[in-house]
Motif scaffolding. Structure first.
Motif, short mmCIF file in Angstrom:
data_model
loop_
_atom_site.label_atom_id
_atom_site.label_comp_id
_atom_site.label_asym_id
_atom_site.label_seq_id
_atom_site.Cartn_x
_atom_site.Cartn_y
_atom_site.Cartn_z
N ASN A 17 -10.28 -9.60 6.21
CA ASN A 17 -9.57 -8.38 5.82
C ASN A 17 -9.22 -7.52 7.02
O ASN A 17 -8.09 -7.00 7.13
N TYR A 20 -6.39 -9.23 8.93
CA TYR A 20 -5.12 -9.09 8.23
C TYR A 20 -4.52 -7.69 8.46
O TYR A 20 -3.33 -7.55 8.77
N ARG A 21 -5.33 -6.64 8.28
CA ARG A 21 -4.82 -5.28 8.47
C ARG A 21 -4.33 -5.07 9.90
O ARG A 21 -3.30 -4.42 10.13
N LEU A 54 -5.39 -11.68 -0.72
CA LEU A 54 -4.38 -11.17 0.21
C LEU A 54 -3.00 -11.72 -0.13
O LEU A 54 -2.00 -11.01 -0.06
N VAL A 61 1.67 -13.42 3.18
CA VAL A 61 0.40 -14.11 3.45
C VAL A 61 0.39 -15.42 2.68
O VAL A 61 0.54 -15.44 1.46
#
Length: 317
Positions: A17, A20-21, A54, A61
Protein backbone atom coordinates in the motif's frame (compact mmCIF):
# COMPACT_ATOMS: atom_id res chain seq x y z
CA UNK A 1 1.03 5.02 -22.60
CA UNK A 2 4.24 6.52 -21.22
CA UNK A 3 5.42 4.09 -18.58
CA UNK A 4 4.88 0.51 -17.45
CA UNK A 5 6.15 -0.16 -13.94
CA UNK A 6 6.85 -3.86 -13.42
CA UNK A 7 7.21 -5.02 -9.81
CA UNK A 8 7.86 -8.68 -8.93
CA UNK A 9 7.18 -9.54 -5.31
CA UNK A 10 7.09 -12.33 -2.77
CA UNK A 11 5.39 -11.88 0.61
CA UNK A 12 5.51 -8.07 0.75
CA UNK A 13 2.07 -7.32 2.22
CA UNK A 14 3.46 -4.68 4.62
CA UNK A 15 4.99 -2.65 1.79
CA UNK A 16 2.43 -2.75 -1.00
CA UNK A 17 0.00 0.00 0.00
CA UNK A 18 2.78 2.43 0.87
CA UNK A 19 4.63 1.62 -2.35
CA UNK A 20 1.48 2.09 -4.43
CA UNK A 21 0.72 5.51 -2.89
CA UNK A 22 4.31 6.63 -3.37
CA UNK A 23 4.38 5.58 -7.04
CA UNK A 24 0.95 7.09 -7.72
CA UNK A 25 2.03 10.43 -6.23
CA UNK A 26 5.15 10.52 -8.40
CA UNK A 27 3.26 9.58 -11.55
CA UNK A 28 0.51 12.13 -10.98
CA UNK A 29 2.86 14.95 -10.09
CA UNK A 30 4.75 14.41 -13.34
CA UNK A 31 1.66 13.90 -15.49
CA UNK A 32 2.63 10.41 -16.69
CA UNK A 33 0.21 7.96 -18.24
CA UNK A 34 1.18 4.70 -16.63
CA UNK A 35 0.30 1.16 -15.69
CA UNK A 36 1.50 -0.54 -12.54
CA UNK A 37 2.00 -4.29 -12.92
CA UNK A 38 2.45 -6.36 -9.76
CA UNK A 39 3.61 -9.95 -10.25
CA UNK A 40 2.89 -12.06 -7.19
CA UNK A 41 5.49 -14.82 -7.33
CA UNK A 42 3.64 -17.34 -5.18
CA UNK A 43 3.19 -15.29 -2.00
CA UNK A 44 1.80 -17.07 1.04
CA UNK A 45 0.71 -13.90 2.87
CA UNK A 46 -2.01 -11.39 1.91
CA UNK A 47 -0.07 -9.79 -0.94
CA UNK A 48 -2.51 -10.94 -3.63
CA UNK A 49 -5.55 -9.73 -1.69
CA UNK A 50 -3.98 -6.30 -1.45
CA UNK A 51 -3.23 -6.31 -5.19
CA UNK A 52 -6.85 -7.28 -5.89
CA UNK A 53 -8.05 -4.41 -3.73
CA UNK A 54 -5.76 -1.89 -5.42
CA UNK A 55 -6.77 -3.08 -8.90
CA UNK A 56 -10.46 -2.65 -8.04
CA UNK A 57 -9.89 0.93 -6.94
CA UNK A 58 -7.56 1.91 -9.76
CA UNK A 59 -7.66 0.34 -13.27
CA UNK A 60 -4.05 1.34 -13.88
CA UNK A 61 -3.04 -1.27 -11.27
CA UNK A 62 -2.73 -4.71 -12.83
CA UNK A 63 -1.87 -7.98 -11.18
CA UNK A 64 -0.42 -11.33 -12.21
CA UNK A 65 -0.49 -14.20 -9.75
CA UNK A 66 1.71 -17.23 -10.22
CA UNK A 67 0.59 -20.73 -9.31
CA UNK A 68 3.67 -21.06 -7.09
CA UNK A 69 7.04 -19.45 -6.51
CA UNK A 70 8.91 -19.60 -9.82
CA UNK A 71 11.54 -16.92 -9.22
CA UNK A 72 12.22 -13.31 -10.09
CA UNK A 73 13.30 -13.99 -13.67
CA UNK A 74 10.01 -15.68 -14.51
CA UNK A 75 8.09 -12.86 -12.82
CA UNK A 76 9.91 -10.26 -14.92
CA UNK A 77 9.33 -12.35 -18.05
CA UNK A 78 5.57 -12.33 -17.41
CA UNK A 79 5.55 -8.61 -16.63
CA UNK A 80 7.53 -7.75 -19.75
CA UNK A 81 5.14 -9.80 -21.89
CA UNK A 82 2.15 -7.85 -20.57
CA UNK A 83 3.73 -4.36 -20.46
CA UNK A 84 2.33 -1.82 -22.93
CA UNK A 85 4.31 1.31 -22.04
CA UNK A 86 6.91 2.96 -24.25
CA UNK A 87 9.32 2.87 -21.31
CA UNK A 88 9.38 -0.03 -18.85
CA UNK A 89 10.60 0.54 -15.30
CA UNK A 90 11.41 -2.37 -12.99
CA UNK A 91 11.77 -2.04 -9.25
CA UNK A 92 11.55 -4.15 -6.12
CA UNK A 93 8.54 -4.12 -3.80
CA UNK A 94 10.43 -3.83 -0.50
CA UNK A 95 10.62 0.01 -0.52
CA UNK A 96 14.41 -0.09 -0.91
CA UNK A 97 14.05 1.37 -4.43
CA UNK A 98 12.95 5.01 -4.55
CA UNK A 99 10.10 5.85 -7.01
CA UNK A 100 11.35 9.45 -7.06
CA UNK A 101 14.06 8.20 -9.44
CA UNK A 102 11.54 7.26 -12.12
CA UNK A 103 11.18 10.67 -13.88
CA UNK A 104 14.94 10.98 -14.40
CA UNK A 105 15.21 7.40 -15.62
CA UNK A 106 12.36 8.09 -18.04
CA UNK A 107 14.14 11.17 -19.41
CA UNK A 108 17.37 9.23 -19.92
CA UNK A 109 15.47 6.77 -22.12
CA UNK A 110 13.24 9.21 -24.04
CA UNK A 111 15.45 12.31 -24.29
CA UNK A 112 19.01 11.01 -24.08
CA UNK A 113 18.26 7.96 -26.21
CA UNK A 114 19.58 5.16 -24.04
CA UNK A 115 18.25 1.66 -24.62
CA UNK A 116 18.66 0.66 -20.99
CA UNK A 117 19.54 2.54 -17.81
CA UNK A 118 20.53 0.56 -14.74
CA UNK A 119 20.44 1.89 -11.20
CA UNK A 120 23.64 1.99 -9.17
CA UNK A 121 23.22 1.79 -5.41
CA UNK A 122 26.48 3.55 -4.69
CA UNK A 123 25.70 3.88 -1.00
CA UNK A 124 24.10 0.74 0.41
CA UNK A 125 22.41 -0.05 3.70
CA UNK A 126 23.03 -3.78 3.52
CA UNK A 127 25.29 -5.85 5.74
CA UNK A 128 28.95 -5.53 4.71
CA UNK A 129 29.72 -9.26 4.85
CA UNK A 130 26.42 -10.76 3.72
CA UNK A 131 25.76 -8.46 0.74
CA UNK A 132 28.20 -5.60 0.15
CA UNK A 133 31.46 -7.50 -0.28
CA UNK A 134 29.97 -10.45 -2.22
CA UNK A 135 28.10 -7.97 -4.42
CA UNK A 136 31.30 -6.06 -5.25
CA UNK A 137 33.10 -9.28 -6.20
CA UNK A 138 30.12 -10.45 -8.24
CA UNK A 139 29.82 -7.15 -10.13
CA UNK A 140 33.57 -7.08 -10.85
CA UNK A 141 33.41 -10.59 -12.32
CA UNK A 142 30.31 -9.71 -14.34
CA UNK A 143 31.99 -6.60 -15.82
CA UNK A 144 35.12 -8.50 -16.81
CA UNK A 145 33.24 -11.43 -18.28
CA UNK A 146 30.45 -9.64 -20.13
CA UNK A 147 32.13 -6.40 -21.20
CA UNK A 148 29.14 -4.40 -19.91
CA UNK A 149 30.58 -1.63 -17.73
CA UNK A 150 28.04 -1.37 -14.93
CA UNK A 151 28.74 -1.07 -11.22
CA UNK A 152 25.57 -2.77 -9.98
CA UNK A 153 24.12 -5.51 -12.17
CA UNK A 154 21.75 -6.71 -9.47
CA UNK A 155 19.97 -3.40 -8.81
CA UNK A 156 16.25 -3.96 -9.33
CA UNK A 157 15.63 -0.36 -10.41
CA UNK A 158 16.12 -0.19 -14.18
CA UNK A 159 14.55 1.53 -17.18
CA UNK A 160 14.18 0.05 -20.65
CA UNK A 161 12.92 0.96 -24.06
CA UNK A 162 9.92 -1.17 -24.92
CA UNK A 163 11.85 -2.78 -27.77
CA UNK A 164 14.46 -4.11 -25.36
CA UNK A 165 12.11 -6.07 -23.10
CA UNK A 166 10.19 -7.41 -26.07
CA UNK A 167 13.40 -8.70 -27.67
CA UNK A 168 14.98 -10.60 -24.77
CA UNK A 169 13.93 -13.73 -22.92
CA UNK A 170 14.52 -13.70 -19.17
CA UNK A 171 14.53 -17.27 -17.88
CA UNK A 172 16.16 -19.32 -15.16
CA UNK A 173 18.03 -16.91 -12.87
CA UNK A 174 19.04 -14.48 -15.62
CA UNK A 175 17.37 -11.37 -14.19
CA UNK A 176 20.78 -10.27 -12.89
CA UNK A 177 22.10 -10.21 -16.44
CA UNK A 178 19.38 -8.38 -18.33
CA UNK A 179 21.90 -5.71 -19.46
CA UNK A 180 24.07 -8.50 -20.90
CA UNK A 181 21.05 -10.09 -22.60
CA UNK A 182 20.18 -6.67 -24.04
CA UNK A 183 23.72 -6.17 -25.32
CA UNK A 184 23.71 -9.61 -26.93
CA UNK A 185 20.40 -8.71 -28.62
CA UNK A 186 22.01 -5.63 -30.20
CA UNK A 187 21.00 -2.92 -27.70
CA UNK A 188 24.43 -1.57 -26.79
CA UNK A 189 23.49 1.97 -25.70
CA UNK A 190 23.48 1.10 -22.00
CA UNK A 191 24.10 3.50 -19.13
CA UNK A 192 23.67 3.70 -15.38
CA UNK A 193 22.42 6.24 -12.87
CA UNK A 194 23.31 6.58 -9.22
CA UNK A 195 20.12 5.94 -7.24
CA UNK A 196 19.17 6.17 -3.60
CA UNK A 197 19.15 2.94 -1.66
CA UNK A 198 16.97 2.75 1.41
CA UNK A 199 17.09 0.39 4.35
CA UNK A 200 14.43 -2.31 4.35
CA UNK A 201 11.43 -1.03 6.28
CA UNK A 202 9.38 -4.23 6.65
CA UNK A 203 10.13 -7.94 6.76
CA UNK A 204 13.38 -9.63 5.84
CA UNK A 205 15.25 -10.18 2.61
CA UNK A 206 14.13 -13.10 0.44
CA UNK A 207 17.65 -13.73 -0.86
CA UNK A 208 20.45 -15.49 0.99
CA UNK A 209 24.17 -15.86 0.36
CA UNK A 210 23.47 -18.77 -1.99
CA UNK A 211 22.21 -16.31 -4.61
CA UNK A 212 25.80 -15.23 -5.28
CA UNK A 213 26.83 -18.83 -5.94
CA UNK A 214 23.94 -19.17 -8.37
CA UNK A 215 24.87 -15.79 -9.78
CA UNK A 216 28.41 -16.86 -10.64
CA UNK A 217 27.14 -20.08 -12.19
CA UNK A 218 24.66 -18.06 -14.26
CA UNK A 219 27.51 -15.75 -15.27
CA UNK A 220 29.40 -18.71 -16.72
CA UNK A 221 26.22 -19.82 -18.48
CA UNK A 222 25.54 -16.45 -20.05
CA UNK A 223 29.20 -16.10 -21.11
CA UNK A 224 28.92 -19.43 -22.89
CA UNK A 225 25.57 -18.56 -24.45
CA UNK A 226 26.77 -15.16 -25.62
CA UNK A 227 29.85 -16.69 -27.25
CA UNK A 228 28.49 -19.99 -28.55
CA UNK A 229 24.73 -20.00 -27.95
CA UNK A 230 24.00 -19.50 -31.67
CA UNK A 231 26.84 -21.72 -32.89
CA UNK A 232 27.55 -24.55 -30.42
CA UNK A 233 29.40 -26.51 -33.11
CA UNK A 234 32.11 -23.84 -33.12
CA UNK A 235 33.07 -24.79 -29.57
CA UNK A 236 32.38 -28.50 -29.46
CA UNK A 237 33.54 -29.05 -33.01
CA UNK A 238 36.85 -27.26 -32.40
CA UNK A 239 37.58 -29.26 -29.25
CA UNK A 240 36.41 -32.44 -30.96
CA UNK A 241 38.76 -31.87 -33.90
CA UNK A 242 41.61 -31.17 -31.47
CA UNK A 243 41.02 -34.40 -29.54
CA UNK A 244 40.70 -36.42 -32.75
CA UNK A 245 43.94 -34.91 -34.01
CA UNK A 246 45.73 -35.94 -30.79
CA UNK A 247 44.30 -39.45 -31.07
CA UNK A 248 45.31 -39.72 -34.71
CA UNK A 249 48.88 -38.56 -33.94
CA UNK A 250 49.29 -41.20 -31.21
CA UNK A 251 47.77 -43.89 -33.45
CA UNK A 252 50.09 -42.90 -36.29
CA UNK A 253 53.10 -43.02 -33.97
CA UNK A 254 52.12 -46.50 -32.74
CA UNK A 255 51.66 -47.75 -36.30
CA UNK A 256 55.02 -46.43 -37.55
CA UNK A 257 56.81 -47.70 -34.45
CA UNK A 258 55.30 -51.17 -34.75
CA UNK A 259 55.82 -51.54 -38.50
CA UNK A 260 59.24 -49.96 -38.98
CA UNK A 261 61.05 -49.09 -35.75
CA UNK A 262 60.31 -51.83 -33.24
CA UNK A 263 58.35 -54.70 -34.85
CA UNK A 264 59.37 -57.15 -32.11
CA UNK A 265 58.25 -54.89 -29.26
CA UNK A 266 55.13 -55.05 -27.11
CA UNK A 267 51.72 -55.41 -28.62
CA UNK A 268 50.10 -52.07 -29.50
CA UNK A 269 47.19 -52.78 -27.12
CA UNK A 270 49.65 -53.14 -24.22
CA UNK A 271 51.23 -49.71 -24.64
CA UNK A 272 49.95 -46.57 -22.79
CA UNK A 273 49.97 -44.59 -26.03
CA UNK A 274 47.22 -46.90 -27.32
CA UNK A 275 44.90 -45.94 -24.48
CA UNK A 276 45.71 -42.24 -24.91
CA UNK A 277 44.85 -42.48 -28.61
CA UNK A 278 41.65 -44.43 -27.92
CA UNK A 279 40.49 -42.03 -25.19
CA UNK A 280 41.24 -38.95 -27.30
CA UNK A 281 39.30 -40.34 -30.26
CA UNK A 282 36.31 -41.26 -28.11
CA UNK A 283 36.27 -37.80 -26.50
CA UNK A 284 36.62 -36.15 -29.91
CA UNK A 285 33.69 -38.13 -31.28
CA UNK A 286 31.54 -37.28 -28.24
CA UNK A 287 32.35 -33.58 -28.54
CA UNK A 288 31.38 -33.63 -32.21
CA UNK A 289 28.11 -35.34 -31.32
CA UNK A 290 27.46 -32.73 -28.60
CA UNK A 291 27.97 -30.00 -31.19
CA UNK A 292 25.59 -31.64 -33.67
CA UNK A 293 22.95 -32.16 -30.98
CA UNK A 294 23.33 -28.55 -29.88
CA UNK A 295 22.75 -27.35 -33.45
CA UNK A 296 19.68 -29.60 -33.82
CA UNK A 297 18.20 -28.42 -30.51
CA UNK A 298 18.85 -24.79 -31.42
CA UNK A 299 17.04 -25.13 -34.73
CA UNK A 300 14.06 -26.99 -33.31
CA UNK A 301 13.68 -24.83 -30.18
CA UNK A 302 10.24 -23.37 -29.60
CA UNK A 303 9.44 -20.50 -27.28
CA UNK A 304 7.88 -21.76 -24.07
CA UNK A 305 6.94 -20.39 -20.69
CA UNK A 306 8.20 -22.14 -17.59
CA UNK A 307 5.62 -20.70 -15.22
CA UNK A 308 1.85 -20.95 -14.74
CA UNK A 309 -0.28 -17.85 -14.17
CA UNK A 310 -3.06 -18.56 -11.70
CA UNK A 311 -4.92 -15.23 -11.86
CA UNK A 312 -4.77 -11.84 -13.57
CA UNK A 313 -6.31 -8.50 -12.77
CA UNK A 314 -7.19 -5.62 -15.18
CA UNK A 315 -5.58 -7.16 -18.29
CA UNK A 316 -7.64 -7.10 -21.46
CA UNK A 317 -7.08 -9.09 -24.64
Amino acid sequence: MNISIVIPLLNEEESLNELYRWIADVMQSNGFLYELIFIDDGSTDNSWKLIEGLSEKNPTVKGIRFQKNYGKSQALHAGFAMAKGDVIITMDADLQDNPEEIPELYKMITEEGFDLVSGWKKKRYDSLLSKNMPSKLFNYAARKTSGVKLHDFNCGLKAYKKEVVKSIEVTGEMHRYIPVLAKNAGFSNISEKTVLHQARKYGTTKFGAERFIRGFLDLITIWFLSRFGKRPMHLFGAWGAFMLFIGFCFALFLGIDKLFLNPAGRLIAERPEFFIALTAMILGTQLFLAGFLGELILRSKKDSRNYIIKEQRNFKD
